[in-house]
Design a protein around this motif. Structure first.
Motif, PDB file in Angstrom:
ATOM      1  N   VAL A   1      41.595  38.268  46.116  1.00 21.15           N
ATOM      2  CA  VAL A   1      40.906  37.098  46.646  1.00 21.15           C
ATOM      3  C   VAL A   1      41.766  35.870  46.326  1.00 21.15           C
ATOM      4  N   HIS A   2      41.888  35.026  47.312  1.00 28.04           N
ATOM      5  CA  HIS A   2      42.833  33.910  47.289  1.00 28.04           C
ATOM      6  C   HIS A   2      42.665  32.990  46.107  1.00 28.04           C
TER       7      HIS A   2
ATOM      8  N   ARG B   1      44.005  38.659  60.315  1.00 27.73           N
ATOM      9  CA  ARG B   1      42.633  39.181  60.256  1.00 27.73           C
ATOM     10  C   ARG B   1      42.045  39.315  61.657  1.00 27.73           C
TER      11      ARG B   1
ATOM     12  N   ARG C   1      34.503  43.006  49.280  1.00 23.91           N
ATOM     13  CA  ARG C   1      34.863  42.438  47.981  1.00 23.91           C
ATOM     14  C   ARG C   1      33.904  42.928  46.895  1.00 23.91           C
TER      15      ARG C   1
ATOM     16  N   TYR D   1      34.468  30.601  61.266  1.00 27.41           N
ATOM     17  CA  TYR D   1      35.938  30.582  61.296  1.00 27.41           C
ATOM     18  C   TYR D   1      36.483  30.801  62.710  1.00 27.41           C
TER      19      TYR D   1
ATOM     20  N   LEU E   1      47.652  34.197  57.457  1.00 23.14           N
ATOM     21  CA  LEU E   1      46.547  35.056  57.006  1.00 23.14           C
ATOM     22  C   LEU E   1      45.447  35.215  58.065  1.00 23.14           C
ATOM     23  N   LEU E   2      44.972  34.089  58.578  1.00 23.12           N
ATOM     24  CA  LEU E   2      43.811  34.149  59.478  1.00 23.12           C
ATOM     25  C   LEU E   2      44.143  34.833  60.806  1.00 23.12           C
TER      26      LEU E   2
ATOM     27  N   GLU F   1      44.444  42.416  49.845  1.00 25.96           N
ATOM     28  CA  GLU F   1      44.931  41.220  49.142  1.00 25.96           C
ATOM     29  C   GLU F   1      43.951  40.858  48.040  1.00 25.96           C
TER      30      GLU F   1
ATOM     31  N   LEU G   1      47.538  28.635  56.523  1.00 22.28           N
ATOM     32  CA  LEU G   1      46.564  29.726  56.678  1.00 22.28           C
ATOM     33  C   LEU G   1      46.352  30.107  58.138  1.00 22.28           C
TER      34      LEU G   1
END
Ligand code: IPM
Ligand code: MN
Length: 347
Positions: free
Chosen positions: A276-277, A95, A105, A135, A91-92, A274, A87
């Motif tokens: 939601v994971h 972002r 969402r 994060y 992905l991160l 995407e 990740l």
């Protein structure tokens, strides 16, 4: 004909299956509105990591920058690559690098979907801060492996970061039913969360038409189960928003229905869309992943690209499909069969 250049990152597990299923739907919808979508596929994934030692090439971010949007399936194959590696390798960083600070969402029941609550009529839009907060990645470990070991992870809340996500939340509330719930834990976390509450108060003066209510995250978790119909727009920090949106996914019937958009509202870089994971390793080879969350995320992408008509068509087709009882229960229908039904509904 207008062409939108999309970077496809199918990723791991169920990612490729749901991306392929959704892509056909999106292309069909766009072409009916005189637009075309062109796909450039990137194999960046845990497989790619096994072959090259990295989740994406060193210039991956620069490669993606020229696209109009990124459409991503899922990232993670924990049996082979630790999630903390996969990740943080794909992905991160996207972002953060593309300043996709608003993660949007939607949580509502599609026609025919029952959900676990025995309740209908809720329509929640969660706005999750997507680049900083819990994060941020600031911290470290010292005295590793000794009895004196220490691990520190510092949450970072900047005034710029908090203000822009709150503003985004206020604007969304203004465009919907005029209610904003701002979620913190300021009774326990007295620096960052009190700061967030104060910023909420400050901005509220600029949005007299929006009714804003502060909630603590624990109370919000309970409210989303007990009285979700009382909520409109919910804005929260990165980790709190992460957790609340899995709860949101649950009350709307499961991750197969949970769409998301990582938006750069300033449009200085591509936004990313995407489901939601996650990558669902347990069902990855069964062909039963529900593509609806991905198709819905694709509709959000079309909307972001200015293709409102195509986006509305996609959502109508999705609703007609679930309304006919297709794809409404986990594992009930094959990925391909659900996508085919949506294509038929598109006409
Ligand atoms: C999500 C996911 C990710 C997140 C993980 C996979 C890092 O849970 O998009 O909600 O926590 O943001
Ligand atoms: Mn999550």
């Amino acid at each position: 004909m207008k062409t939108h250049d999309i970077a496809l990152i199918p990723g791991d597990g169920i990612g490729p299956a749901v991306i392929d299923a959704a892509w056909e739907v999106l292309q069909r919808a766009a072409s009916r509105h005189g637009a075309s979508l062109s796909a450039t596929r990137f194999p960046w994934s845990c497989d790619f990591y096994r072959q090259t030692g990295a989740m994406m090439p060193a210039d991956g971010i620069e490669t993606l920058r020229r696209f109009d949007a990124v459409f991503l399936g899922a990232v993670g194959w924990p049996a082979e690559v630790p999630d903390s590696v996969s990740l943080h390798g794909l992905l991160l960083p996207i972002r953060k690098a593309f300043r996709q600070y608003a993660n949007i969402r939607p949580h509502r029941l599609l026609p025919g979907v029952e959900g676990p609550l025995r309740k209908e009529g809720f329509d929640i839009l969660c706005i999750r801060e997507n680049t900083e907060g819990e994060y941020s990645g600031a911290g470290g470990r010292v005295h590793v492996g000794t009895p004196d070991e220490v691990a520190v992870e510092t949450a970072i809340f900047t005034r710029v970061g908090v203000e822009r996500i709150l503003r985004f939340g206020f604007e969304q509330a203004r465009a919907r039913r005029g209610k904003l719930a701002s979620v913190t834990k300021s009774n326990a976390q007295k620096h960052t969360m009190v700061f967030w509450d104060e910023m909420t108060q400050l901005l509220a003066a600029e949005y007299p038409d929006v009714e804003v209510t502060p909630y603590h995250i624990d109370a919000m978790a309970a409210r989303m189960v007990m009285a979700p119909e009382t909520l409109d727009v919910v804005v929260a920090s990165n980790l709190f928003g992460d957790i609340l949106t899995d709860l949101g996914a649950a009350i709307q019937g499961g991750l197969g229905f949970a769409a998301s958009a990582n938006i750069n509202p300033d449009r200085t870089a591509p936004s990313m869309f995407e489901p939601v994971h996650g990558s669902a390793p347990d069902i990855a080879h069964l062909g039963v992943a529900n593509p609806i969350a991905t198709i819905w995320s694709g509709a959000m992408m079309l909307e972001h690209l200015g293709e409102q008509g195509a986006a509305a068509d996609v959502m109508r087709a999705v609703e007609a499909t679930t309304g006919r009882g297709i794809g409404i229960r986990p594992g009930q229908d094959k990925t391909d069969a659900i996508a085919k039904a949506v294509l038929e509904a598109l006409g």
